[in-house]
Write a protein that holds these residues in place. Structure first.
Motif, PDB file in Angstrom:
ATOM      1  N   VAL A   1       0.648  65.112   3.891  1.00 26.45           N
ATOM      2  CA  VAL A   1      -0.027  65.371   2.438  1.00 26.45           C
ATOM      3  C   VAL A   1      -0.673  66.878   2.331  1.00 26.45           C
ATOM      4  O   VAL A   1      -0.486  67.602   1.437  1.00 26.45           O
ATOM      5  CB  VAL A   1      -1.295  64.460   2.084  1.00 26.45           C
ATOM      6  N   PHE A   2      -1.450  67.213   3.449  1.00 25.24           N
ATOM      7  CA  PHE A   2      -1.936  68.765   3.403  1.00 25.24           C
ATOM      8  C   PHE A   2      -0.720  69.639   3.459  1.00 25.24           C
ATOM      9  O   PHE A   2      -0.689  70.672   2.866  1.00 25.24           O
ATOM     10  CB  PHE A   2      -2.830  68.890   4.748  1.00 25.24           C
TER      11      PHE A   2
ATOM     12  N   VAL B   1      -2.062  58.421  -1.753  1.00 25.57           N
ATOM     13  CA  VAL B   1      -3.309  59.236  -1.588  1.00 25.57           C
ATOM     14  C   VAL B   1      -3.701  59.910  -2.618  1.00 25.57           C
ATOM     15  O   VAL B   1      -2.577  60.821  -3.156  1.00 25.57           O
ATOM     16  CB  VAL B   1      -2.684  60.146  -0.555  1.00 25.57           C
ATOM     17  N   VAL B   2      -4.805  59.967  -3.074  1.00 23.57           N
ATOM     18  CA  VAL B   2      -5.611  60.700  -4.022  1.00 23.57           C
ATOM     19  C   VAL B   2      -6.254  62.023  -3.512  1.00 23.57           C
ATOM     20  O   VAL B   2      -6.955  61.773  -2.612  1.00 23.57           O
ATOM     21  CB  VAL B   2      -6.495  60.008  -4.943  1.00 23.57           C
ATOM     22  N   VAL B   3      -5.783  63.040  -3.913  1.00 20.41           N
ATOM     23  CA  VAL B   3      -6.243  64.325  -3.465  1.00 20.41           C
ATOM     24  C   VAL B   3      -6.934  65.140  -4.686  1.00 20.41           C
ATOM     25  O   VAL B   3      -6.332  65.190  -5.964  1.00 20.41           O
ATOM     26  CB  VAL B   3      -5.149  65.498  -3.158  1.00 20.41           C
ATOM     27  N   GLU B   4      -8.290  65.478  -4.538  1.00 24.57           N
ATOM     28  CA  GLU B   4      -9.060  66.075  -5.472  1.00 24.57           C
ATOM     29  C   GLU B   4      -9.745  67.360  -4.964  1.00 24.57           C
ATOM     30  O   GLU B   4     -10.245  67.417  -4.099  1.00 24.57           O
ATOM     31  CB  GLU B   4     -10.228  65.168  -6.059  1.00 24.57           C
TER      32      GLU B   4
ATOM     33  N   PHE C   1      -0.257  61.636  -3.914  1.00 19.50           N
ATOM     34  CA  PHE C   1       1.113  61.740  -2.995  1.00 19.50           C
ATOM     35  C   PHE C   1       1.171  60.224  -2.605  1.00 19.50           C
ATOM     36  O   PHE C   1       0.474  59.407  -2.308  1.00 19.50           O
ATOM     37  CB  PHE C   1       0.606  62.616  -1.920  1.00 19.50           C
ATOM     38  N   VAL C   2       2.321  59.898  -2.626  1.00 24.19           N
ATOM     39  CA  VAL C   2       2.951  58.545  -2.246  1.00 24.19           C
ATOM     40  C   VAL C   2       3.932  58.714  -0.899  1.00 24.19           C
ATOM     41  O   VAL C   2       4.897  59.687  -1.169  1.00 24.19           O
ATOM     42  CB  VAL C   2       3.636  57.978  -3.265  1.00 24.19           C
ATOM     43  N   LEU C   3       3.446  57.916   0.299  1.00 22.62           N
ATOM     44  CA  LEU C   3       4.466  58.244   1.349  1.00 22.62           C
ATOM     45  C   LEU C   3       5.122  56.680   1.734  1.00 22.62           C
ATOM     46  O   LEU C   3       4.146  55.967   2.192  1.00 22.62           O
ATOM     47  CB  LEU C   3       3.627  58.374   2.649  1.00 22.62           C
ATOM     48  N   PRO C   4       6.141  56.578   1.243  1.00 17.03           N
ATOM     49  CA  PRO C   4       6.818  55.296   1.171  1.00 17.03           C
ATOM     50  C   PRO C   4       7.102  55.031   2.795  1.00 17.03           C
ATOM     51  O   PRO C   4       7.353  55.765   3.438  1.00 17.03           O
ATOM     52  CB  PRO C   4       8.133  55.163   0.373  1.00 17.03           C
ATOM     53  N   GLY C   5       7.324  53.601   3.124  1.00 19.83           N
ATOM     54  CA  GLY C   5       7.535  53.061   4.365  1.00 19.83           C
ATOM     55  C   GLY C   5       7.181  51.788   4.753  1.00 19.83           C
ATOM     56  O   GLY C   5       6.872  51.035   3.861  1.00 19.83           O
TER      57      GLY C   5
END
Length: 311
Positions: free
Chosen positions: A133-134, A157-160, A147-151
């Motif tokens: 994500v970073f 993941v919510v980034v603010e 951000f979505v990390l399928p698997g």
């Protein structure tokens, strides 16, 4: 760990590891990949395997900074790097790095994972995905977004404002495998292979899941069997239909949990085949998306750069 001119960035997961030798500008000079994931390392000596894999790089660049993310920093790995609580920034991750002294090779930094809602009824954790994500933030120049990390275990993941605020895990991939291999739903599907992706069947499954605002997955799942029995889909189509149902349910639940997101498309970080499926489902749900192939090395580089571990 003093600033160095090179970084050895290691994404050391459960089933495999990938690594890159990077210069001070983030350019990748060399790569390697190995099947020596954490599960394969059970009972083996990490230091010996590290030397075998990375000794040649360290011979050329003995002062290189070494950072590793993923399950290598879990309780089942080389050494535990305790979870850092959300909201968490690059700097928070760096403060949580656990170091291992390797004789003759200096120190190896293990990047910690993150914990979300630790005191709540359903705490959640990630380890490895936070670095991706970073890296995605750095790649896109973003400060906020989803951000979505399928698997096997998908992460939303919510980034603010440059910090990972919270995230949610969905056992979508694991449930797909269990239902296909070990339930009656798989009896009408091909046994020995994964058939080609069937877009029409996938979209039918995802739209059915997305159309039910209250959620009825346990009921809808049985339609995998009945649509096969009544020849609405072929046996080769049914795995795609099942996948559509599960990913559609994931998207429906995630939308409810996140409750809206920052402007801009959702960023998918995954393989191309997974991106294709998720983008189709998100589109069916009226959600824009974009695809990032891989951002782990960029994330490790930015953690090193922002915290003066490479100069």
């Amino acid at each position: 760990m003093s600033p160095a001119s090179h970084l050895i960035a290691i994404d050391w997961g459960t089933s495999s590891l990938r690594a890159a030798l990077m210069d001070r500008d983030g350019a990748i000079l060399d790569r390697l990949q190995s099947g020596d994931g954490v599960m394969a390392m059970l009972g083996r000596d990490y230091a010996e395997r590290f030397e075998s894999l990375f000794g040649p790089w360290l011979d050329r660049h003995p002062t290189a900074t070494v950072l590793a993310s993923g399950m290598v920093g879990s309780r089942q790995g080389w050494r535990e790097a305790p979870y850092v609580a959300c909201p968490a920034s690059f700097e928070d991750l760096a403060r949580g790095i656990a170091y291992i002294d390797v004789e003759g090779r200096g120190r190896i930094g293990l990047v910690p994972g993150l914990v979300s809602d630790q005191a709540g009824p359903a705490p959640d954790v990630i380890r490895g995905e936070e670095v991706q994500v970073f890296g995605g933030l750095r790649l896109n120049g973003q400060a906020s977004g989803v951000f979505v990390l399928p698997g096997t275990h998908s992460k939303w993941v919510v980034v603010e404002e440059g910090k990972i605020a919270r995230f949610h895990t969905f056992m979508t991939g694991e449930l797909y495998g269990l239902l296909k291999r070990h339930s009656i739903l798989g009896k009408l599907m091909p046994e020995d292979s994964e058939p080609p992706f069937a877009p029409a069947a996938f979209e039918a499954g995802s739209r059915l899941a997305l159309s039910d605002e209250t959620g009825a997955l346990l009921h809808r799942l049985f339609s995998v069997r009945t649509t096969g029995l009544f020849h609405r889909f072929t046996s080769e189509d049914l795995p795609s239909y099942l996948s559509g149902l599960l990913i559609g349910e994931e998207v429906r639940e995630a939308k409810a949990l996140i409750g809206g997101h920052a402007p801009g498309p959702i960023q998918l970080i995954c393989r191309e085949d997974l991106a294709r499926s998720y983008r189709l489902c998100l589109q069916a749900g009226g959600i824009d998306s974009a695809w990032i192939d891989d951002a782990a090395f960029l994330g490790l580089f930015d953690i090193a750069r922002r915290n003066a571990l490479i100069a």
